[in-house]
Scaffold this motif. Structure first.
Motif, PDB file in Angstrom:
ATOM      1  N   THR A  35      49.066 -11.290  17.202  1.00 29.83           N
ATOM      2  CA  THR A  35      48.217 -10.523  16.294  1.00 29.83           C
ATOM      3  C   THR A  35      48.605  -9.053  16.298  1.00 29.83           C
ATOM      4  O   THR A  35      48.580  -8.384  15.246  1.00 29.83           O
ATOM      5  CB  THR A  35      46.735 -10.675  16.681  1.00 29.83           C
ATOM      6  N   GLU A  36      48.975  -8.542  17.446  1.00 27.81           N
ATOM      7  CA  GLU A  36      49.279  -7.118  17.566  1.00 27.81           C
ATOM      8  C   GLU A  36      50.690  -6.763  17.096  1.00 27.81           C
ATOM      9  O   GLU A  36      51.110  -5.611  17.198  1.00 27.81           O
ATOM     10  CB  GLU A  36      49.026  -6.657  19.000  1.00 27.81           C
ATOM     11  N   ILE A  37      51.407  -7.750  16.557  1.00 25.13           N
ATOM     12  CA  ILE A  37      52.664  -7.485  15.856  1.00 25.13           C
ATOM     13  C   ILE A  37      52.339  -7.554  14.371  1.00 25.13           C
ATOM     14  O   ILE A  37      52.093  -8.633  13.828  1.00 25.13           O
ATOM     15  CB  ILE A  37      53.747  -8.528  16.203  1.00 25.13           C
ATOM     16  N   GLU A  38      52.293  -6.409  13.702  1.00 21.71           N
ATOM     17  CA  GLU A  38      51.891  -6.443  12.299  1.00 21.71           C
ATOM     18  C   GLU A  38      52.867  -7.292  11.488  1.00 21.71           C
ATOM     19  O   GLU A  38      54.073  -7.341  11.775  1.00 21.71           O
ATOM     20  CB  GLU A  38      51.786  -5.036  11.715  1.00 21.71           C
ATOM     21  N   ALA A  96      51.504  -2.757   5.773  1.00 17.49           N
ATOM     22  CA  ALA A  96      52.094  -2.075   6.922  1.00 17.49           C
ATOM     23  C   ALA A  96      51.258  -0.845   7.269  1.00 17.49           C
ATOM     24  O   ALA A  96      50.751  -0.145   6.390  1.00 17.49           O
ATOM     25  CB  ALA A  96      53.526  -1.661   6.598  1.00 17.49           C
ATOM     26  N   GLY A  97      51.105  -0.605   8.559  1.00 17.55           N
ATOM     27  CA  GLY A  97      50.315   0.524   9.020  1.00 17.55           C
ATOM     28  C   GLY A  97      48.876   0.195   9.358  1.00 17.55           C
ATOM     29  O   GLY A  97      48.152   1.032   9.904  1.00 17.55           O
ATOM     30  N   THR A  98      48.441  -1.029   9.045  1.00 21.67           N
ATOM     31  CA  THR A  98      47.082  -1.455   9.404  1.00 21.67           C
ATOM     32  C   THR A  98      46.958  -1.538  10.922  1.00 21.67           C
ATOM     33  O   THR A  98      47.858  -2.013  11.611  1.00 21.67           O
ATOM     34  CB  THR A  98      46.767  -2.832   8.788  1.00 21.67           C
ATOM     35  N   ASN A  99      45.844  -1.069  11.443  1.00 17.65           N
ATOM     36  CA  ASN A  99      45.586  -1.152  12.883  1.00 17.65           C
ATOM     37  C   ASN A  99      45.291  -2.603  13.254  1.00 17.65           C
ATOM     38  O   ASN A  99      44.267  -3.156  12.877  1.00 17.65           O
ATOM     39  CB  ASN A  99      44.404  -0.261  13.264  1.00 17.65           C
ATOM     40  N   VAL A 100      46.217  -3.232  13.984  1.00 15.41           N
ATOM     41  CA  VAL A 100      46.067  -4.638  14.349  1.00 15.41           C
ATOM     42  C   VAL A 100      45.792  -4.809  15.846  1.00 15.41           C
ATOM     43  O   VAL A 100      45.960  -5.906  16.397  1.00 15.41           O
ATOM     44  CB  VAL A 100      47.311  -5.454  13.930  1.00 15.41           C
ATOM     45  N   PHE A 110      38.513  -9.587  17.693  1.00 23.63           N
ATOM     46  CA  PHE A 110      38.432  -8.951  16.395  1.00 23.63           C
ATOM     47  C   PHE A 110      39.758  -8.261  16.079  1.00 23.63           C
ATOM     48  O   PHE A 110      40.245  -7.462  16.882  1.00 23.63           O
ATOM     49  CB  PHE A 110      37.326  -7.888  16.369  1.00 23.63           C
ATOM     50  N   ALA A 111      40.331  -8.561  14.927  1.00 27.13           N
ATOM     51  CA  ALA A 111      41.529  -7.857  14.447  1.00 27.13           C
ATOM     52  C   ALA A 111      41.932  -8.434  13.102  1.00 27.13           C
ATOM     53  O   ALA A 111      41.732  -9.632  12.847  1.00 27.13           O
ATOM     54  CB  ALA A 111      42.690  -7.987  15.434  1.00 27.13           C
ATOM     55  N   PRO A 112      42.514  -7.634  12.236  1.00 30.37           N
ATOM     56  CA  PRO A 112      43.007  -8.156  10.965  1.00 30.37           C
ATOM     57  C   PRO A 112      44.071  -9.230  11.187  1.00 30.37           C
ATOM     58  O   PRO A 112      45.049  -9.009  11.889  1.00 30.37           O
ATOM     59  CB  PRO A 112      43.612  -6.915  10.290  1.00 30.37           C
ATOM     60  N   GLY A 113      43.851 -10.407  10.599  1.00 26.21           N
ATOM     61  CA  GLY A 113      44.817 -11.489  10.687  1.00 26.21           C
ATOM     62  C   GLY A 113      44.713 -12.360  11.914  1.00 26.21           C
ATOM     63  O   GLY A 113      45.484 -13.311  12.075  1.00 26.21           O
ATOM     64  N   VAL A 114      43.745 -12.111  12.784  1.00 26.22           N
ATOM     65  CA  VAL A 114      43.672 -12.851  14.047  1.00 26.22           C
ATOM     66  C   VAL A 114      43.410 -14.336  13.832  1.00 26.22           C
ATOM     67  O   VAL A 114      43.876 -15.185  14.606  1.00 26.22           O
ATOM     68  CB  VAL A 114      42.608 -12.221  14.982  1.00 26.22           C
TER      69      VAL A 114
END
Length: 401
Positions: A35-38, A96-100, A110-114
């Protein structure tokens, strides 16, 4: 169903479930790491590289990245069954640039795309580890795939490449996409879509001095209004949306160009074709109407219509083996699955007549496609869902011996 009962009663299957339970924390770590790899639309390469190495570390054969960017590895079976694919998509909807960075609150992440669809990527790895530890051998080869281009304007390009140009395209006989945590829906229908960008052009001019000239903005607005009046069937479900618009140069200028993006969808190929034809007629009507209503002394209004997305509609028969076995497997684990239509990677094989469905990765989640997307990784419900999906996959792949 006998096949499901036999799988769930086998010592090897029970050991595989025990392994998924024992390694649950590792699966959660994989979810967080990935998840933390955008992985924005058309920018999945960094996550793809990481996932490629993870597949390689899990001992699969022929681990590789194809020409479109999919990464995959083969778990060989006994050779007595056709190849099946188990896939999850690498991309998210976030730019790109979204805080993940993942935020953890108890058992929730909680995270975008999790959840859409990163959890599924990690669950595929958990399946491989569990099968290997338990010594499970299938009749069919299983190709595990992390694919690109599932979201938005990615237009299913990863799976489209897999089935039209990929090295295994003629061998794949069944397809699972593991997409989202939910276990209560099995997607057996593929919602087709046509997406268009329509650019309206005209002479432009001063808003006061050139008043009375044709305006592309008027034509675009008329097209939107006429589209909104279209009556579509509730079943098969058919929808439309004027989703994005832009253009113009100044508040005191008649635009010389403006544009809109349109999303047309249906569960039925025939209804989608009817809606598409109506849409094209509406654009032509709006252009003609504006050219008739105002002065064309400096030039006429024109419209350029460009197809920017094309997802085929399709479906997998309810009496097909993949649907019957998956439904029985998921039901046997205490879920009450419904059969639904959705827009997923499974659309591509469905449209080709190849049995395909979408199943869940286990656990629960919510707020998909938002910055507050979340999943719950509580061990028991997560493992129960994973076990159900693994059972479905093994039933279709067939246990060897």
């Amino acid at each position: 169903m006998t096949e499901i009962a036999e799988i769930m009663a086998s010592p090897a299957y029970r050991q595989a479930v025990e392994v998924m339970d024992a390694e649950h924390d590792r699966t959660v770590e994989d979810i967080i790491r990935l998840t933390e790899i955008e992985s924005p639309p058309f920018g999945e390469h960094v996550r793809a590289a990481a996932y490629l190495e993870m597949l390689r570390a899990h001992g699969l054969e022929d681990v590789e990245q194809d020409g479109i960017g999919n990464v995959m590895g083969l778990r060989r079976g006994s050779g007595n069954g056709p190849m099946i694919v188990v896939a999850a998509h690498l991309d998210t909807v976030f730019p790109a640039g979204t805080n993940v960075k993942v935020r953890r609150e108890g058992t929730k992440l909680f995270a975008p795309g999790v959840g859409d669809d990163t959890r599924s990527l990690a669950v595929l790895l958990a399946f491989i580890r569990a099968m290997d530890a338990a010594g499970i051998r299938t009749q069919s080869d299983i190709l595990f795939v992390g694919d690109v281009g599932e979201e938005g304007l990615g237009d299913l390009r990863g799976v489209r490449h897999l089935f039209h140009e990929g090295k295994y395209k003629d061998r794949i006989k069944a397809f699972f996409t593991v997409d989202s945590p939910e276990m209560d829906n099995i997607a057996v229908g593929g919602v087709g879509s046509k997406r268009y960008r329509v650019t309206f052009r005209g002479p432009g001019g001063h808003s006061f001095g050139a008043f009375g000239l044709v305006s592309p903005m008027n034509a675009m607005a008329q097209a939107m209004v006429e589209l909104a009046r279209v009556q579509v069937p509730a079943k098969p479900r058919t929808t439309y949306s004027a989703s994005v618009a832009g253009g113009g140069t100044s508040v005191n200028a008649i635009p010389n160009e403006c544009w809109m993006e349109i999303d047309l969808r249906s569960e039925s190929p025939a209804e989608l074709a009817r809606l598409e034809a109506r849409f094209h007629a509406i654009v032509a009507y709006a252009v003609a109407g504006e050219n008739h209503a105002r002065s064309i002394a400096q030039g006429e209004i024109t419209a350029e219509t460009a197809l920017i997305g094309d997802r085929p509609a399709g479906g997998t028969a309810m009496d097909s083996e993949i649907v019957r076995l998956a439904t029985a497997a998921i039901t046997a684990h205490g879920f009450a699955p419904k059969h639904v239509a959705s827009s997923t990677d499974a659309n591509i094989p469905m449209a080709l007549g190849i049995p395909a469905i979408k199943i869940g990765s286990g656990g629960s989640g919510g707020r998909a496609h938002s910055l507050e997307e979340w999943i719950d990784v509580d061990r028991a419900p997560s493992v129960r869902g994973m076990a159900a999906s693994l059972t479905a996959i093994l039933a279709v792949a067939g246990l060897a011996g």
